[in-house]
Design an enzyme around this catalytic site. Structure first.
Site, mmCIF file in Angstrom:
data_model
loop_
_atom_site.group_PDB
_atom_site.id
_atom_site.type_symbol
_atom_site.label_atom_id
_atom_site.label_comp_id
_atom_site.label_asym_id
_atom_site.label_seq_id
_atom_site.Cartn_x
_atom_site.Cartn_y
_atom_site.Cartn_z
ATOM 1 N N SER A 166 0.757 -1.297 0.139
ATOM 2 C CA SER A 166 -0.118 -0.150 0.030
ATOM 3 C C SER A 166 0.828 1.026 -0.050
ATOM 4 O O SER A 166 0.398 2.250 -0.456
ATOM 5 C CB SER A 166 -0.976 -0.214 1.236
ATOM 6 O OG SER A 166 -1.932 -1.086 1.125
ATOM 7 N N HIS A 214 -7.100 -9.415 3.744
ATOM 8 C CA HIS A 214 -5.828 -10.216 4.112
ATOM 9 C C HIS A 214 -6.452 -11.232 5.196
ATOM 10 O O HIS A 214 -5.702 -12.304 5.373
ATOM 11 C CB HIS A 214 -5.161 -9.134 5.123
ATOM 12 C CG HIS A 214 -4.088 -8.472 4.178
ATOM 13 N ND1 HIS A 214 -2.913 -8.937 3.663
ATOM 14 C CD2 HIS A 214 -4.272 -7.065 3.882
ATOM 15 C CE1 HIS A 214 -2.368 -7.657 3.054
ATOM 16 N NE2 HIS A 214 -3.181 -6.603 3.172
ATOM 17 N N ASP A 263 -5.021 0.622 -4.605
ATOM 18 C CA ASP A 263 -3.566 0.439 -4.864
ATOM 19 C C ASP A 263 -3.172 -1.042 -5.219
ATOM 20 O O ASP A 263 -2.041 -0.939 -5.907
ATOM 21 C CB ASP A 263 -2.935 0.758 -3.606
ATOM 22 C CG ASP A 263 -3.713 0.058 -2.543
ATOM 23 O OD1 ASP A 263 -4.774 -0.699 -2.466
ATOM 24 O OD2 ASP A 263 -3.119 0.222 -1.343
HETATM 25 ZN ZN LIG Z 1 -3.421 -1.593 0.021
#
Ligand SMILES: [Zn+2]
Ligand SMILES: *[C@@H]1O[C@H](CO)[C@@H](O)[C@H](O)[C@H]1NC(C)=O
Ligand SMILES: *[C@@H]1O[C@H](CO)[C@@H](O)[C@H](O)[C@H]1NC(C)=O
Ligand SMILES: *[C@@H]1O[C@H](CO)[C@@H](O)[C@H](O)[C@H]1NC(C)=O
Length: 521
Positions: free
Chosen positions: A119, A323, A361
């Protein structure tokens, strides 16, 4: 499987419906009524300035840029959210989400150090319009500070600037627009730079999000600072910030007026804000509420000082749910982001010279809607109803189980009834699954992440949702935009070209900022 669509956790009924009211539509009417007289007055002014300056000066329109970042949100997650939303409301098969309607292309995301970005490098590509290494916050591959679009908007154009996120405000994405450090984990220092301890002085006017702990002296409970500095006090005393945090911050947020004094910082959580799925509305505002407030403040204040504004918005935790491989937390944060997009699109329609860009991103999780379990050739489907029965993020359930173990109040009933049955909506938990949970032991540092994986996996398997990683992937992410000039964003772009677009649109000079940062080091 039961097909109940009523038994689900709160989702906006209609992503556009509620938002129609929020932005006044007086502009057009007003123009018609007073149009004639304005032509007269403007004529006189132009004549006067022509005489005075010896040439006709067209006033530069004041432009606004709203940069939205859906962290860790790939194309498959857009499909997942759309199909879920459509199924949930028994909507027409052609239903589109607010982002679908403004799709223009895609962004290629690799960083200077890896085919798979993180990120920090991802956000630095947007903010500095250049590739850097994973972990870089507003610095180039040689670790030198690079000027950001936010800083140039403030320094060169006197624009108002804002950051609205659901992570810690010092986390990688907002940090890359407002700070310069070699490594993303230096969040203590990022907090210092964000309030104004920066070679450029203060460049941010408004910050909404989480991350109180980074601003508290190490003598204060809940602090995550290594030193005894009180960054909130420094913000107020040295840089004139108005600071809202702690008890009652939600209520204080609600009473903020649109012509409030800036700079203003409101932080609603010690760490990240809650997942939308877990959020308690009495304690924390939703992303769209923070954005609605930020837009009305920035619009009012920038109009008063006759400039534009730059606002960066991040749906920060779409990524974190991915995640954890938690599909329910993921989709709820995505839909909250979509509701925010609907509101911002409306704002763009009603405010000329405003553009919105929304992109990610990177992708997170290697997410798939559809999954093969075992050796048998798979059926072609996935089960939204499994997702709709989930009430809590796997992270919050893991914390609850860990806490019950540590306080020695853990019981089988608590695990199977409260956490698995009502929390995950799973009534057919297997002995093997229960054993996996029971084999998990809290460690000294109390990391519950592995336990969240176990809970999340129970849901993903039943829903036939697949994941290939707990990290990021290299897949191209969708690029969305609306507003005059955004045709330039059609097609396939490097992530850095999004930074280039903002520079061009606002007429910024980030190289000059880079020079200023170098001189003052
Ligand atoms: Zn990210
Ligand atoms: C708090 O920070 C000061 C330096 O500002 C340091 O001397 C002290 O050891 C720290 N205390 C703790 C408990 O970490
Ligand atoms: C799960 O969500 C429900 C409904 O919002 C809430 O009452 C409960 O406290 C949550 N459980 C945990 C463990 O967070
Ligand atoms: C937590 O502690 C365990 C052992 O105590 C260690 O192996 C692990 O790396 C630690 N995790 C983190 C995130 O600090």
């Amino acid at each position: 499987m039961s097909n109940s669509r009523t038994n689900y956790s709160a989702i906006p009924d209609d992503l556009e419906g509620d938002l129609q009211k929020q932005v006044p539509i007086y502009r057009k009417k007003l123009n018609i009524i007073v149009g004639a007289s304005i032509i007269g007055i403007t004529g006189a002014i132009i004549v006067a300035s022509t005489i005075f300056l010896g040439k006709t000066v067209e006033p530069e329109p004041k432009k606004n840029v709203i940069m939205m970042i859906s962290d860790g949100f790939g194309p498959a997650s857009e499909t997942f959210a759309r199909q879920y939303y459509t199924w949930l409301g028994e909507r027409d098969v052609k239903t589109m989400l607010p982002l679908d309607e403004i799709h223009v292309g895609h962004s290629r995301t690799q960083s200077s150090s890896s085919l798979v970005t993180d990120s920090a490098a991802g956000a630095t590509a947007f903010s500095c319009a250049q590739k850097s290494y994973n972990g870089a916050i507003g610095v180039d591959p040689q670790e030198n500070p690079c000027g950001t679009v936010l800083e140039s908007a403030k320094i060169h154009k006197d624009m108002l600037t804002g950051l609205v996120v659901t992570s810690r405000i010092t986390h990688a994405t907002p940090a890359a627009f407002s700070a310069h450090v070699r490594w993303r984990d230096s969040e203590n220092e990022i907090a210092e730079q964000q309030i104004g301890h920066n070679p450029l002085g203060r460049t941010v006017d408004l910050m909404f999000g989480g991350g109180v702990c980074e601003f508290l002296s190490n003598a204060t409970e809940g602090s995550c600072r290594a030193d005894s500095r009180d960054i909130f006090a420094e913000a107020e005393d040295q840089f004139g910030w108005q600071v809202i945090h702690g008890q009652g911050s939600r209520q204080k947020f609600d009473s903020i007026e649109q012509d409030v004094e800036l700079p203003l910082m409101a932080l609603f959580a010690n760490d990240h804000m809650d997942y939308e799925l877990d959020r308690k509305p009495a304690e924390q505002p939703a992303l769209h509420e923070m954005v609605s407030k930020a837009l009305s403040i920035l619009k009012t204040k920038s109009k008063k000082q006759d400039t534009g504004f730059f606002l960066m918005i991040e749906g920060s935790r779409i990524d974190m749910a991915a995640h954890t491989n938690d599909p329910a937390a993921h989709v709820h944060d995505i839909l909250e982001y979509q509701q925010t997009v609907a509101l911002v699109k409306k704002f763009v329609e009603e405010n000329p010279n405003t553009v919105v860009i929304s992109t990610s991103d990177h992708e997170t999780g290697g997410f798939t809607a559809g999954r093969q379990l075992g050796d048998q050739y798979p059926e072609y489907l996935w089960y939204p109803e499994v997702i709709s029965r989930v009430r809590n993020s796997s992270e919050s359930l893991a914390e609850a189980w860990s806490a019950s173990l540590l306080s020695e109040t853990a019981t089988d009933n608590f695990l199977t009834q409260d956490l698995i049955k009502s929390g995950l909506g799973i009534k057919d938990v297997t002995g093997e699954e229960l054993q996996r949970v029971k084999d998990w032991k809290p460690t000294a540092n109390c990391t519950t992440i592995d336990l969240s994986y176990i809970f999340a996996d129970m849901v993903s398997r039943r829903a036939l949702i697949g994941w290939t990683t707990h990290g990021h992937t290299a897949v191209d992410v969708n690029l969305y935009a609306k507003g005059d000039g955004t045709e330039a964003l059609r097609g396939s772009h490097e992530n850095t070209e999004i930074g280039d677009f903002i520079v061009d649109y606002l007429g910024l000079d980030i190289n000059d900022i880079t020079e200023k940062l170098a001189k003052d080091l």
